[in-house]
Write an enzyme that holds these catalytic residues in place. Sequence first.
Site, short mmCIF file in Angstrom:
data_model
loop_
_atom_site.label_atom_id
_atom_site.label_comp_id
_atom_site.label_asym_id
_atom_site.label_seq_id
_atom_site.Cartn_x
_atom_site.Cartn_y
_atom_site.Cartn_z
N LYS A 1 -13.88 -11.15 25.25
CA LYS A 1 -13.73 -12.66 25.90
C LYS A 1 -14.26 -12.44 27.43
O LYS A 1 -13.72 -11.72 28.14
CB LYS A 1 -12.07 -13.02 25.52
CG LYS A 1 -11.63 -14.17 25.29
CD LYS A 1 -10.28 -14.42 24.91
CE LYS A 1 -9.79 -15.84 24.88
NZ LYS A 1 -8.53 -15.92 25.08
C1 E4P Z 1 -7.35 -19.06 24.02
O1 E4P Z 1 -7.78 -17.93 23.52
C2 E4P Z 1 -6.23 -18.57 24.85
O2 E4P Z 1 -5.64 -17.62 24.83
C3 E4P Z 1 -5.14 -20.03 24.68
O3 E4P Z 1 -5.54 -20.68 23.87
C4 E4P Z 1 -4.63 -20.36 26.05
O4 E4P Z 1 -3.78 -21.75 25.80
P1 E4P Z 1 -2.60 -21.88 26.88
O5 E4P Z 1 -3.32 -23.18 27.50
O6 E4P Z 1 -1.73 -22.49 25.92
O7 E4P Z 1 -2.25 -20.78 27.79
#
Ligand code: E4P
Length: 221
Positions: free
Chosen positions: A83
């Site tokens: 990522k």
């Molecule tokens: C995606 O891969 C992220 O980990 C995640 O969806 C972030 O979400 P949040 O805005 O609830 O922290």
Amino acid sequence: MRFFIDTANIEEIKEIAKWGVLSGVTTNPSLIAKEGKDFKKVVGEICEIVDGDISAEVICTDPEGMIKEGKEIAKWHKNVVIKLPTIPSGLEACKALSKENIKVNMTLCFSVNQALLCASAGAKYVSPFVGRLDDINQDGIMLIKDLATVFKVQNIKTEILSASIRNPLHVIESARAGADVATIPYKVFKQMIQHPLTDKGLEKFLNDWNEAMLKKTAVTA
Ligand code: E4P
């Protein structure tokens, strides 16, 4: 639309994996930090539970550092997806890692232009953050819709991974808009399966059954 779970908590992953609905897991530095465990160990444990793409995020922000870290993390397990943040150095690292057949998920994506660049750099997934756009008074689901339209017109194979999902309606709307995957928090999975009429209906079925059995036993006794 496939389902990933958005957590680094092993118990949560185990519970939802048992439902037979998980195709992968996404983590991020905040989620890993929350668990207070070693990064590599947590990712290893997750890979043992879910046989699907498991996103693990780099911490470096310079291209060389991202590439080095990404290559190292990719060695941990065949299902690991690297990522990377959607910034210029992230694109550079995405191109380099993709060239070596390392799967990349471009995270923190908030616009169609960012997503087009991610796709062009070879990303397997692009993660538009629905909830965080809603938080700033912009329509997160509209971005999923736009992306699905543009990727279809352009025949782009990068998958749309709807992220930052905050409630069950975000899941339905992501599916309707054409997301390939939704990464969903544990709490939202629990909300998705729940319906008061299911509970009420099941209670009545079982009560009727038990009453009938009692009467039958009374007649034959
Ligand atoms: C995606 O891969 C992220 O980990 C995640 O969806 C972030 O979400 P949040 O805005 O609830 O922290």
